[in-house]
Design an enzyme around this catalytic site. Sequence first.
Site, PDB file in Angstrom:
ATOM      1  N   ASP A  78      18.747  37.867  81.517  1.00  0.00           N
ATOM      2  CA  ASP A  78      19.832  36.954  81.183  1.00  0.00           C
ATOM      3  C   ASP A  78      21.172  37.680  81.120  1.00  0.00           C
ATOM      4  O   ASP A  78      21.401  38.497  80.236  1.00  0.00           O
ATOM      5  CB  ASP A  78      19.531  36.295  79.833  1.00  0.00           C
ATOM      6  CG  ASP A  78      20.565  35.254  79.441  1.00  0.00           C
ATOM      7  OD1 ASP A  78      21.344  34.828  80.320  1.00  0.00           O
ATOM      8  OD2 ASP A  78      20.591  34.856  78.267  1.00  0.00           O
ATOM      9  N   ASP A 126      26.516  33.396  86.023  1.00  0.00           N
ATOM     10  CA  ASP A 126      25.395  33.358  85.087  1.00  0.00           C
ATOM     11  C   ASP A 126      24.066  33.322  85.826  1.00  0.00           C
ATOM     12  O   ASP A 126      23.849  32.478  86.694  1.00  0.00           O
ATOM     13  CB  ASP A 126      25.519  32.136  84.180  1.00  0.00           C
ATOM     14  CG  ASP A 126      24.446  32.083  83.118  1.00  0.00           C
ATOM     15  OD1 ASP A 126      24.222  33.100  82.438  1.00  0.00           O
ATOM     16  OD2 ASP A 126      23.815  31.020  82.968  1.00  0.00           O
TER      17      ASP A 126
END
Length: 450
Positions: free
Chosen positions: A109, A318
């Site tokens: 992440d 992201d």
Amino acid sequence: MASTAAILALILLLLPPIALAAGDRNGFRATLTRIHQLSPGKHSEAVRRDGHRLAFLSYAATAAAGKATTTGTNSSAANVQAQLENGAGAYNMNISLGTPPLDFPVIVDTGSDLIWAQCAPCTRCFPRPTPAPVLQPARSSTFSRLPCNGSFCQYLPTSFRPRTCNATAGCAYNYTYGSGYTAGYLATETLTVGDGTFPKVAFGCSTENGVDNSSGLVGLGRGPLSLVSQLAVGRFSYCLRSDVADGGASPILFGSLAKLTEGSSVQSTPLLKNPYLQRSTHYYVNLTGIAVDSTELPVTGSTFGFTQTGLGGGTIVDSGTTYTYLAKDGYAMVKQAFLSQMANATTTASGAPYDLDLCFKVSGGKAVRVPRLALRFAGGAKYDVPVQNYFAGVEADSQGRVTVACLLVLPATDDLSISIIGNLMQMDMHLLYDIDGGMFSFAPADCAKL
């Protein structure tokens, strides 16, 4: 008076441990595995899971602004209505923790910083794979609990750690992701990622796991608790293989191995910090323009720029969000351009069954001309987006022929003003996050050959 040796020992205890290993100096690599493939019939599920992801990003932004609150582990567990899911576009990476090492498949992440894995005694753990990986601290010769007055503990947002220090419990935390959480305490352990092994890496020893479908997570964000910050690698890169390329394992490279070799096709733009969210761990870039075919949209500095209100605006890259989300004014421009340029080729279809916004009917599986999409960034960088990264079939007939196709770009939600370049739009591109150099670079690549 305390002896010099005692004072030195205390200083060493409170300072962040420094990981020095061959992998740190020479670079190391690992692989990412996509959890689910996107295909007709799967897009609604992906949008739903993106909704959970956006809840996390929203909460992370409020934490960075010092506005987030948490009321403790038990109430957090009770209040979670939907777990942060390892969704349709998420990626796993295998790591090992402890001595002897125990393998964990964990979410990777770029939008968070904490590294964590399930630890015993685990009152709530994700049960798969069977048997579920759960670190046994008492069985590892390299495990060490961190004190609550140490540097790493202070790096946790104040809303995620207890108000009072408990010397026995150590650095307890309750790290909330908006729609999921992990609770436990900070410790250090030997960590192996791909072909690199590193001692004394700080991580969350999670005794409660409120993140569905995962036994852990490795944060690659810009905060001091992330993997890239702790190992001081300075840069990392990855190349996500697309569904077209059968979705095989995708390479991720750290340190000196993280470099773009695609020559003149490399595009670069500065990495930014949000001036209104100083503690944000996100990777911001300045999206300055969008073109749909030859039409340059009337994007201004305020369309995707930072704002002093809400969650700070800006544009982030992201890894954990599937689709691309644009601030509402910018999205409205893109939508209108596609409607205008496709009006004579096909008719619109309702996107509601797929939780998408702009969809078109496709007759008998015939090819539909889709306008080109290009993103422009500060410094002159331009990304000519491959069509499969922003437009795809979402419904097919009994013979497998596409009958409805949709734009895979959506408007940002009312409570999340930032724009997000999701991983679907990043596919078949080699992306370099040069943290030390302050640059984000990208180039088309054959990910299988890196």
